[in-house]
Design a protein around this motif. Sequence first.
Motif, PDB file in Angstrom:
ATOM      1  N   ILE A 108       5.149  -5.888   4.323  1.00 47.23           N
ATOM      2  CA  ILE A 108       4.334  -5.116   5.250  1.00 47.23           C
ATOM      3  C   ILE A 108       2.877  -5.510   5.058  1.00 47.23           C
ATOM      4  O   ILE A 108       2.335  -5.378   3.958  1.00 47.23           O
ATOM      5  N   ASP A 109       2.266  -5.996   6.112  1.00 42.41           N
ATOM      6  CA  ASP A 109       0.841  -6.342   6.101  1.00 42.41           C
ATOM      7  C   ASP A 109       0.089  -5.309   6.913  1.00 42.41           C
ATOM      8  O   ASP A 109       0.569  -4.881   7.973  1.00 42.41           O
ATOM      9  N   ILE A 110      -1.093  -4.935   6.443  1.00 43.38           N
ATOM     10  CA  ILE A 110      -1.948  -4.041   7.211  1.00 43.38           C
ATOM     11  C   ILE A 110      -3.347  -4.632   7.252  1.00 43.38           C
ATOM     12  O   ILE A 110      -3.830  -5.172   6.255  1.00 43.38           O
ATOM     13  N   ASN A 111      -3.961  -4.562   8.425  1.00 44.05           N
ATOM     14  CA  ASN A 111      -5.295  -5.107   8.616  1.00 44.05           C
ATOM     15  C   ASN A 111      -6.100  -4.090   9.411  1.00 44.05           C
ATOM     16  O   ASN A 111      -5.733  -3.758  10.536  1.00 44.05           O
ATOM     17  N   ASN A 112      -7.182  -3.603   8.833  1.00 44.82           N
ATOM     18  CA  ASN A 112      -8.005  -2.600   9.488  1.00 44.82           C
ATOM     19  C   ASN A 112      -9.251  -3.249  10.089  1.00 44.82           C
ATOM     20  O   ASN A 112     -10.198  -3.568   9.381  1.00 44.82           O
ATOM     21  N   GLU A 113      -9.223  -3.442  11.395  1.00 46.72           N
ATOM     22  CA  GLU A 113     -10.350  -3.996  12.132  1.00 46.72           C
ATOM     23  C   GLU A 113     -11.013  -2.930  13.001  1.00 46.72           C
ATOM     24  O   GLU A 113     -11.787  -3.252  13.889  1.00 46.72           O
ATOM     25  N   SER A 114     -10.713  -1.651  12.727  1.00 48.09           N
ATOM     26  CA  SER A 114     -11.161  -0.566  13.600  1.00 48.09           C
ATOM     27  C   SER A 114     -12.580  -0.095  13.327  1.00 48.09           C
ATOM     28  O   SER A 114     -13.190   0.548  14.169  1.00 48.09           O
ATOM     29  N   GLY A 115     -13.078  -0.370  12.140  1.00 44.99           N
ATOM     30  CA  GLY A 115     -14.373   0.157  11.759  1.00 44.99           C
ATOM     31  C   GLY A 115     -14.311   1.603  11.306  1.00 44.99           C
ATOM     32  O   GLY A 115     -15.325   2.235  11.054  1.00 44.99           O
ATOM     33  N   VAL A 116     -13.110   2.149  11.201  1.00 40.02           N
ATOM     34  CA  VAL A 116     -12.889   3.536  10.793  1.00 40.02           C
ATOM     35  C   VAL A 116     -12.120   3.522   9.478  1.00 40.02           C
ATOM     36  O   VAL A 116     -11.180   2.740   9.309  1.00 40.02           O
ATOM     37  N   GLU A 117     -12.508   4.387   8.556  1.00 45.74           N
ATOM     38  CA  GLU A 117     -11.794   4.483   7.303  1.00 45.74           C
ATOM     39  C   GLU A 117     -10.440   5.152   7.542  1.00 45.74           C
ATOM     40  O   GLU A 117     -10.366   6.226   8.141  1.00 45.74           O
ATOM     41  N   VAL A 118      -9.397   4.496   7.079  1.00 41.02           N
ATOM     42  CA  VAL A 118      -8.025   4.969   7.250  1.00 41.02           C
ATOM     43  C   VAL A 118      -7.327   4.817   5.905  1.00 41.02           C
ATOM     44  O   VAL A 118      -7.597   3.874   5.161  1.00 41.02           O
ATOM     45  N   ASP A 119      -6.413   5.725   5.597  1.00 46.89           N
ATOM     46  CA  ASP A 119      -5.640   5.634   4.366  1.00 46.89           C
ATOM     47  C   ASP A 119      -4.551   4.572   4.556  1.00 46.89           C
ATOM     48  O   ASP A 119      -3.402   4.885   4.871  1.00 46.89           O
ATOM     49  N   GLU A 120      -4.941   3.343   4.351  1.00 43.46           N
ATOM     50  CA  GLU A 120      -4.046   2.210   4.595  1.00 43.46           C
ATOM     51  C   GLU A 120      -2.850   2.209   3.641  1.00 43.46           C
ATOM     52  O   GLU A 120      -1.730   1.894   4.049  1.00 43.46           O
ATOM     53  N   LEU A 121      -3.079   2.568   2.387  1.00 45.14           N
ATOM     54  CA  LEU A 121      -1.980   2.585   1.418  1.00 45.14           C
ATOM     55  C   LEU A 121      -0.907   3.589   1.812  1.00 45.14           C
ATOM     56  O   LEU A 121       0.284   3.326   1.664  1.00 45.14           O
ATOM     57  N   SER A 122      -1.332   4.735   2.331  1.00 42.43           N
ATOM     58  CA  SER A 122      -0.371   5.742   2.771  1.00 42.43           C
ATOM     59  C   SER A 122       0.437   5.246   3.972  1.00 42.43           C
ATOM     60  O   SER A 122       1.648   5.473   4.048  1.00 42.43           O
ATOM     61  N   LEU A 123      -0.215   4.556   4.899  1.00 42.10           N
ATOM     62  CA  LEU A 123       0.505   4.013   6.056  1.00 42.10           C
ATOM     63  C   LEU A 123       1.534   2.972   5.630  1.00 42.10           C
ATOM     64  O   LEU A 123       2.660   2.955   6.131  1.00 42.10           O
ATOM     65  N   VAL A 124       1.165   2.119   4.682  1.00 41.64           N
ATOM     66  CA  VAL A 124       2.115   1.114   4.181  1.00 41.64           C
ATOM     67  C   VAL A 124       3.273   1.799   3.464  1.00 41.64           C
ATOM     68  O   VAL A 124       4.438   1.434   3.655  1.00 41.64           O
ATOM     69  N   ALA A 125       2.971   2.816   2.657  1.00 43.24           N
ATOM     70  CA  ALA A 125       4.027   3.545   1.945  1.00 43.24           C
ATOM     71  C   ALA A 125       4.975   4.228   2.936  1.00 43.24           C
ATOM     72  O   ALA A 125       6.194   4.211   2.751  1.00 43.24           O
ATOM     73  N   LEU A 126       4.411   4.813   3.986  1.00 42.76           N
ATOM     74  CA  LEU A 126       5.249   5.442   5.011  1.00 42.76           C
ATOM     75  C   LEU A 126       6.112   4.407   5.726  1.00 42.76           C
ATOM     76  O   LEU A 126       7.304   4.638   5.964  1.00 42.76           O
ATOM     77  N   ALA A 127       5.534   3.272   6.062  1.00 46.42           N
ATOM     78  CA  ALA A 127       6.305   2.216   6.734  1.00 46.42           C
ATOM     79  C   ALA A 127       7.472   1.773   5.848  1.00 46.42           C
ATOM     80  O   ALA A 127       8.603   1.640   6.324  1.00 46.42           O
ATOM     81  N   ARG A 128       7.212   1.581   4.559  1.00 48.68           N
ATOM     82  CA  ARG A 128       8.275   1.179   3.630  1.00 48.68           C
ATOM     83  C   ARG A 128       9.355   2.260   3.553  1.00 48.68           C
ATOM     84  O   ARG A 128      10.550   1.971   3.582  1.00 48.68           O
ATOM     85  N   PHE A 129       8.932   3.507   3.456  1.00 53.72           N
ATOM     86  CA  PHE A 129       9.862   4.639   3.417  1.00 53.72           C
ATOM     87  C   PHE A 129      10.742   4.645   4.664  1.00 53.72           C
ATOM     88  O   PHE A 129      11.961   4.777   4.577  1.00 53.72           O
ATOM     89  N   ALA A 130      10.124   4.499   5.839  1.00 52.46           N
ATOM     90  CA  ALA A 130      10.872   4.527   7.102  1.00 52.46           C
ATOM     91  C   ALA A 130      11.822   3.341   7.205  1.00 52.46           C
ATOM     92  O   ALA A 130      12.980   3.504   7.628  1.00 52.46           O
ATOM     93  N   LEU A 131      11.377   2.167   6.826  1.00 49.35           N
ATOM     94  CA  LEU A 131      12.245   0.985   6.887  1.00 49.35           C
ATOM     95  C   LEU A 131      13.447   1.153   5.960  1.00 49.35           C
ATOM     96  O   LEU A 131      14.569   0.791   6.320  1.00 49.35           O
ATOM     97  N   ASP A 132      13.201   1.704   4.774  1.00 46.26           N
ATOM     98  CA  ASP A 132      14.319   1.957   3.851  1.00 46.26           C
ATOM     99  C   ASP A 132      15.282   2.979   4.445  1.00 46.26           C
ATOM    100  O   ASP A 132      16.498   2.805   4.395  1.00 46.26           O
ATOM    101  N   ARG A 133      14.736   4.027   5.006  1.00 48.09           N
ATOM    102  CA  ARG A 133      15.562   5.099   5.595  1.00 48.09           C
ATOM    103  C   ARG A 133      16.387   4.572   6.782  1.00 48.09           C
ATOM    104  O   ARG A 133      17.520   4.999   6.989  1.00 48.09           O
ATOM    105  N   LEU A 134      15.808   3.638   7.529  1.00 45.76           N
ATOM    106  CA  LEU A 134      16.498   3.058   8.690  1.00 45.76           C
ATOM    107  C   LEU A 134      17.392   1.870   8.304  1.00 45.76           C
ATOM    108  O   LEU A 134      18.011   1.257   9.168  1.00 45.76           O
ATOM    109  N   ARG A 135      17.411   1.559   7.001  1.00 43.25           N
ATOM    110  CA  ARG A 135      18.239   0.475   6.458  1.00 43.25           C
ATOM    111  C   ARG A 135      17.858  -0.902   6.997  1.00 43.25           C
ATOM    112  O   ARG A 135      18.701  -1.740   7.269  1.00 43.25           O
ATOM    113  N   ILE A 136      16.562  -1.137   7.101  1.00 45.42           N
ATOM    114  CA  ILE A 136      16.067  -2.459   7.465  1.00 45.42           C
ATOM    115  C   ILE A 136      15.830  -3.225   6.164  1.00 45.42           C
ATOM    116  O   ILE A 136      15.347  -2.669   5.189  1.00 45.42           O
TER     117      ILE A 136
END
Length: 160
Positions: A2-30
């Motif tokens: 999972i790659d994340i790139n923040n080009e928005s100029g807004v501070e975002v909790d990127e680590l949490s988004l990556v953790a959620l993506a990993r959680f969802a992919l595992d749950r969906l059996r990808i």
Amino acid sequence: MIDINNESGVEVDELSLVALARFALDRLRIHPQADLSILLVDETTMADYHERFMDLPGPTDVMSFPMDELRAPEEDEEPPLGLLGDIVICPQVTRAQAAENGREADAEAEYLLIHGLLHLLGHDHAEPEEKAIMFGLNDQIIAAWELARPDRSAQVPRRP
């Protein structure tokens, strides 16, 4: 991966988004080695994508660009490996609409991340039946994440 790139100029909790993506992919059996890209962009960039790819004016909250058209496997199938594609999120738009949806800004971004991921996996919401399935699955994943997320488990009071 999972790659994340923040080009928005807004501070975002990127680590949490990556953790959620990993959680969802595992749950969906990808497959854990399936590739996913998350791109956070500003309103101008999102408006450009929205017009160029959807022929709609103005910025939107999330867009998905599937690559290998992977699907969640059935119980008796192996998890698929390949390129999931790109999820593009506009934090400025998600923050503006969060209150309308009864969520905090971070929770809105998380909800939309899962929404975008489900689109990458072939889900849609054009028809009422499809919408019920997709939004139900989105809600299930978010609810499970709220119970499992590592950054909140330390905040749960423990009984003596």
